[in-house]
Design a protein around this motif. Structure first.
Motif, PDB file in Angstrom:
ATOM      1  N   LEU A   1       0.793  -1.229   0.000  1.00  0.00           N
ATOM      2  CA  LEU A   1       0.000   0.000   0.000  1.00  0.00           C
ATOM      3  C   LEU A   1       0.823   1.276   0.000  1.00  0.00           C
ATOM      4  O   LEU A   1       0.461   2.254  -0.657  1.00  0.00           O
ATOM      5  N   VAL A   2       1.912   1.287   0.752  1.00  0.00           N
ATOM      6  CA  VAL A   2       2.638   2.543   0.954  1.00  0.00           C
ATOM      7  C   VAL A   2       4.127   2.398   0.674  1.00  0.00           C
ATOM      8  O   VAL A   2       4.693   3.099  -0.160  1.00  0.00           O
ATOM      9  N   ASP A   3       4.771   1.476   1.369  1.00  0.00           N
ATOM     10  CA  ASP A   3       6.218   1.304   1.265  1.00  0.00           C
ATOM     11  C   ASP A   3       6.499   0.005   0.518  1.00  0.00           C
ATOM     12  O   ASP A   3       5.918  -1.028   0.834  1.00  0.00           O
ATOM     13  N   PHE A   4       7.390   0.055  -0.459  1.00  0.00           N
ATOM     14  CA  PHE A   4       7.610  -1.128  -1.278  1.00  0.00           C
ATOM     15  C   PHE A   4       9.006  -1.102  -1.888  1.00  0.00           C
ATOM     16  O   PHE A   4       9.663  -0.062  -1.960  1.00  0.00           O
TER      17      PHE A   4
ATOM     18  N   PRO B   1      -1.474   1.428  -5.775  1.00  0.00           N
ATOM     19  CA  PRO B   1      -2.675   1.104  -5.002  1.00  0.00           C
ATOM     20  C   PRO B   1      -3.227   2.287  -4.210  1.00  0.00           C
ATOM     21  O   PRO B   1      -4.408   2.307  -3.872  1.00  0.00           O
ATOM     22  N   THR B   2      -2.363   3.259  -3.899  1.00  0.00           N
ATOM     23  CA  THR B   2      -2.783   4.423  -3.116  1.00  0.00           C
ATOM     24  C   THR B   2      -2.111   5.670  -3.670  1.00  0.00           C
ATOM     25  O   THR B   2      -1.132   5.589  -4.427  1.00  0.00           O
ATOM     26  N   GLU B   3      -2.612   6.824  -3.266  1.00  0.00           N
ATOM     27  CA  GLU B   3      -1.999   8.077  -3.686  1.00  0.00           C
ATOM     28  C   GLU B   3      -0.582   8.194  -3.139  1.00  0.00           C
ATOM     29  O   GLU B   3       0.321   8.712  -3.812  1.00  0.00           O
ATOM     30  N   LEU B   4      -0.366   7.709  -1.923  1.00  0.00           N
ATOM     31  CA  LEU B   4       0.979   7.732  -1.350  1.00  0.00           C
ATOM     32  C   LEU B   4       1.940   6.898  -2.195  1.00  0.00           C
ATOM     33  O   LEU B   4       3.079   7.308  -2.444  1.00  0.00           O
ATOM     34  N   ALA B   5       1.486   5.740  -2.640  1.00  0.00           N
ATOM     35  CA  ALA B   5       2.330   4.888  -3.482  1.00  0.00           C
ATOM     36  C   ALA B   5       2.602   5.557  -4.826  1.00  0.00           C
ATOM     37  O   ALA B   5       3.705   5.450  -5.376  1.00  0.00           O
ATOM     38  N   ARG B   6       1.609   6.236  -5.361  1.00  0.00           N
ATOM     39  CA  ARG B   6       1.802   6.943  -6.636  1.00  0.00           C
ATOM     40  C   ARG B   6       2.886   8.010  -6.500  1.00  0.00           C
ATOM     41  O   ARG B   6       3.750   8.160  -7.376  1.00  0.00           O
ATOM     42  N   LYS B   7       2.861   8.732  -5.386  1.00  0.00           N
ATOM     43  CA  LYS B   7       3.860   9.777  -5.165  1.00  0.00           C
ATOM     44  C   LYS B   7       5.256   9.181  -5.000  1.00  0.00           C
ATOM     45  O   LYS B   7       6.244   9.771  -5.444  1.00  0.00           O
TER      46      LYS B   7
ATOM     47  N   PRO C   1       4.322   0.749   7.703  1.00  0.00           N
ATOM     48  CA  PRO C   1       3.745   1.985   7.162  1.00  0.00           C
ATOM     49  C   PRO C   1       2.240   1.890   6.912  1.00  0.00           C
ATOM     50  O   PRO C   1       1.560   2.914   6.845  1.00  0.00           O
ATOM     51  N   ASN C   2       1.727   0.664   6.780  1.00  0.00           N
ATOM     52  CA  ASN C   2       0.291   0.506   6.567  1.00  0.00           C
ATOM     53  C   ASN C   2      -0.509   0.998   7.767  1.00  0.00           C
ATOM     54  O   ASN C   2      -1.636   1.480   7.621  1.00  0.00           O
ATOM     55  N   VAL C   3       0.081   0.855   8.953  1.00  0.00           N
ATOM     56  CA  VAL C   3      -0.591   1.337  10.167  1.00  0.00           C
ATOM     57  C   VAL C   3      -0.762   2.850  10.089  1.00  0.00           C
ATOM     58  O   VAL C   3      -1.854   3.382  10.331  1.00  0.00           O
ATOM     59  N   ASP C   4       0.313   3.546   9.742  1.00  0.00           N
ATOM     60  CA  ASP C   4       0.241   5.004   9.610  1.00  0.00           C
ATOM     61  C   ASP C   4      -0.758   5.402   8.527  1.00  0.00           C
ATOM     62  O   ASP C   4      -1.500   6.380   8.681  1.00  0.00           O
ATOM     63  N   PHE C   5      -0.774   4.642   7.437  1.00  0.00           N
ATOM     64  CA  PHE C   5      -1.700   4.934   6.344  1.00  0.00           C
ATOM     65  C   PHE C   5      -3.147   4.866   6.821  1.00  0.00           C
ATOM     66  O   PHE C   5      -3.951   5.770   6.559  1.00  0.00           O
TER      67      PHE C   5
END
Length: 273
Positions: free
Chosen positions: A29-32, A47-53, A201-205
């Motif tokens: 979702l966020v960190d990869f 999958p998310t706007e954070l991932a897109r950025k 990072p999914n928790v923070d998301f």
């Protein structure tokens, strides 16, 4: 697919002499891993706007990154009008009680026993559905307990989408799949734990996006469910946020992009002939 195989796939396409599209679907979702943001891919699905950025920061061209969501089974969707009550009737649940779905994954791992006990041992205004997965020992152990709060104990099920649509809140660990399924259903999430590394990072998301809370201790979980079960602004706001962030049709959207890329390459091949 492992992220490092993107480079291998690209090299194989180059050596074949037959142009083919290469699309990468990020499944965290966020960190990869950096391998997911392969700049030579025709399309990188975030999958998310954070991932897109993150993909953009890693120099993937903006026209090659699309926010489509994390692909999940298309059965994970918001309930239709009246469907939630109908599903509760189907599974022998009270139609009007606030419903808490506690999940331990397919293997039934985690602190499921403690979580179900704290939610069901004393009488409360909600009802609990606990899914133990393939952990039959855990299912039998919980089934022997006489909970004061109505509690349905299940083993492995193939109707998780229906259970989510019957529920008001999901209790789970911070796996990207479970979070994406809850989002697709439009249900708030209470995160009870995470695997160090990519899940943290999914928790923070979940918390920062406003559609859930982090409840690592049983008393935290009980307090949060107590607040949400009141059906007040906290639960309403979390549900609204979940609906806003949902991509219930991500699988179809991603499949459509695959077909569009394939059509583009076919058209290009015909033009060169």
């Amino acid at each position: 697919m492992h992220p490092l195989l993107n480079q291998v796939a690209h090299q194989a396409i180059q050596k074949s002499g037959r142009p083919r599209a290469l699309m990468t679907v990020i499944t965290d979702l966020v960190d990869f891993h950096r391998g997911w943001t392969f700049s030579k891919a025709d399309l990188v699905v975030a999958p998310t706007e954070l991932a897109r950025k993150v993909a953009l920061r890693r120099r993937v061209p903006a026209d090659r990154v699309k926010l489509l969501g994390l692909p999940v089974d298309l059965r994970f969707r918001p309930p239709a009008p009246g469907e939630q009550r109908a599903l509760r009737r189907r599974y022998g649940l009270d139609e009007t009680r606030f419903t808490v779905l506690v999940m331990g994954g397919a293997a039934g791992v985690g602190n499921l026993v403690k979580q179900v006990r704290v939610l069901g041992w004393e009488p409360h205004q909600w009802q609990v559905v606990a899914v133990c997965g393939r952990n039959e020992k855990l299912r039998r152990r919980l089934a022997r307990v006489r909970f004061a709060t109505p509690t349905l104990i299940l083993g492995f099920v193939d109707f998780m989408p229906e259970l989510m649509r019957a529920s008001d809140v999901i209790v789970t660990k911070a796996g990207p799949g479970a979070i994406a399924e809850a989002l697709a259903t439009g249900v708030p999430v209470l995160i009870t734990g995470f695997l160090p590394g990519q899940e943290s990072p999914n928790v923070d998301f979940v918390v920062e996006a406003g559609f859930g809370a982090f409840t690592p201790k049983e008393e935290d979980l009980l307090d949060e469910v107590r607040v949400l079960a009141e059906g007040g602004p906290t639960w309403q706001e979390m549900s609204r946020k979940a609906a806003e962030l949902a991509h219930p049709y991500a699988s179809s959207d991603i499949a459509r992009e695959c077909l569009l890329l394939a059509a583009r390459y076919r058209a290009s091949a015909h033009t060169r002939r």
